[in-house]
Design an enzyme around this catalytic site. Sequence first.
Site, PDB file in Angstrom:
ATOM      1  N   GLU A 270      11.763 -21.425   1.121  1.00 49.00           N
ATOM      2  CA  GLU A 270      11.384 -22.324   2.046  1.00 49.00           C
ATOM      3  C   GLU A 270      10.087 -22.543   1.440  1.00 49.00           C
ATOM      4  OE1 GLU A 270      11.917 -19.570   5.477  1.00 49.00           O
ATOM      5  OE2 GLU A 270      10.247 -20.913   6.479  1.00 49.00           O
TER       6      GLU A 270
ATOM      7  N   ASP B   6       0.802  -1.183  -0.134  1.00 51.89           N
ATOM      8  CA  ASP B   6      -0.561  -0.004   0.126  1.00 51.89           C
ATOM      9  C   ASP B   6       0.799   1.007   0.461  1.00 51.89           C
ATOM     10  OD1 ASP B   6      -2.754   1.047   1.194  1.00 51.89           O
ATOM     11  OD2 ASP B   6      -1.778   2.066   2.080  1.00 51.89           O
TER      12      ASP B   6
HETATM   13  C1  GLC Z   1      -3.732   3.543  -0.316  1.00 55.96           C
HETATM   14  C2  GLC Z   1      -4.954   3.156  -0.312  1.00 55.96           C
HETATM   15  C3  GLC Z   1      -6.656   3.615   0.739  1.00 55.96           C
HETATM   16  C4  GLC Z   1      -5.730   4.807   1.559  1.00 55.96           C
HETATM   17  C5  GLC Z   1      -4.497   4.892   1.699  1.00 55.96           C
HETATM   18  C6  GLC Z   1      -3.692   5.179   2.742  1.00 55.96           C
HETATM   19  O1  GLC Z   1      -3.418   4.368  -1.143  1.00 55.96           O
HETATM   20  O2  GLC Z   1      -6.094   2.687  -1.381  1.00 55.96           O
HETATM   21  O3  GLC Z   1      -7.587   3.592   0.432  1.00 55.96           O
HETATM   22  O4  GLC Z   1      -6.014   5.336   1.931  1.00 55.96           O
HETATM   23  O5  GLC Z   1      -3.562   4.639   1.033  1.00 55.96           O
HETATM   24  O6  GLC Z   1      -3.400   3.598   3.965  1.00 55.96           O
END
Ligand code: GLC
Length: 573
Positions: free
Chosen positions: A278, A220
Amino acid sequence: MKITAVLLLGLTALGSAQLEWWQTSTFYQVYPRSFKDGGFDGIGDIPGIIEKLDHFVDIGIGGVWLSPVFKSPMKDFGYDVSNFREIDPIFGTMADFDALVVGCRNRGLKLILDFVPNHSSDEHDWFIRSKAREDPYTDYYTWVDPAGYNATGAPIAPNNWISVFGGPAWEWVEERQQFYLHQFHAGQPDLNYRNPLVLEEMNDVLRFWLDKGADGFRLDAVPHLMEEPGLPDEPPTNDPNYGPDQWGSLEHIYTKDQPELYDIIYGFRDIVDQKQGELGRPLVMLVEAYTNITNTMKYYGNGTHPGAHFPFNFQLIDNLKNETDAAGLQSIINTWFSNLPSGAWSNWVVGNHDQPRVAGRFGTQFGLTSIILGQLLPGTAVTYNGEELNMENTWISWADTVDPQGCQAGPDEYWRFSRDPERTPFQWSAEAMAGFTTGSTTWLPINENYVTLNLEAQKVAAKSPYKVYKRLTEARKNIIAVQTGELRTYVLDTHIFSFARAVPAGNPSVLVVVNLGFEDQVVNANPNNDLPVIANFYTGSLEAVYAENEEVSTVSLAIPARGALVLTYDALV
Ligand code: GLC
């Protein structure tokens, strides 16, 4: 008539034996709060996902990616993780997770988890201890002294940085007499990757979930991992569309895309590869990065060190507009492939939980067309839950708005920023609550159109987005040209674009003809006679006049406004 053919892909081999599961699959993003409520609290959960596992099989999915299901106070609906190793009770228990792993395995589905490396929740134990300057947690986050104190004695933030959700990226903590950095919500303090202990903690989180049975991760918000250590002010964009406390008002040259972050990503890949060796099962690492194309490609690796198996390709999200013409679409596709490092694997994403739904961005017709593009252009396809029904955005009042990015913008502007419209519950049936929950409320309103727009209705309809979607995922499995065919793109007319996924005669090749215009058209898709005159209609827009498998003339094709036709043909040579 202008015809441009571009040969972009060197994959001429017919066989796909050498391809990995993550290359031939369609990935499907489940937004767990909105997929299926296994209980009655009106919030989707893991038992709900387990109930619906056969849906993934039915629609031809290979990999299921879950947005975060970890312990969270839900200030950003799970992207604020307060324990990276626990399942939030809203979503279920660890036993539910284990059952999900088994359920996926039994069906040949891979399970991908969301890994949120940039920040934790402010309720994470690390942060609570860090606030108290308790070692080794003292420097787990980015703590900075105030730039000074104003006339009333209030601390002044270290610089002008603004959070993605709006407002200052700095939050004052009395207890520590310092500010901490949060690139997103104040409840999402940024982890400090200059501290090797933080990296080791996060590496361990990866190992933990792979040991538990996950088949990989979506990483993310990675462009935000590092910041320029001198903390200089960011320059203004002077963009009139953004107010002074909105993220778009600054050029993020010191808080995004910093050169050091790529090595962290390559290091995460090492962990995944070590675990793959692993555990003896193939794993995958995908990356979410909203950035320019040059930076996007860096996530694949640096030539000597591999990075993500692929970073999401957001070209159709960032650049495809309602006014894009055939040459414009060709250029979007060419730009992607001309930047793709040699040997790197492509992918296409048209929507996710952060973007208005395609049916809203483009209208329902072209929404479905964009889904067809995403499935048949070379590379892996990534579907956001509900796209298989071409679900629409849901209008959400200010009173019902819960997304922090919408709330932060206030009642007049929330609709510009809120991500709630694309996050409303999945529409399973015309039953009460759209078959989503047995309870009487839902965390976001259900779209009123569920009475007609729902999975059950689309299953029995003569034509439906669901039926088109299934044909597309079947094509990905059964028509080798969709996996390895050479890409040839053509501008046939101002608004008519086509592309072939071509293999030599003897196996079906695929031709996709797209009408970007707002008028029905009859087109010659074979102006230089390099295709047979007769092809077969495979699938396409609901408005298409042809039936599945009907023979059609490539020199005279009726293509509906904003529509797409998918044909199969046997190449001349
Ligand atoms: C990413 C996610 C989003 C979130 C952001 C902070 O862009 O897709 O939904 O708000 O990260 O974690």
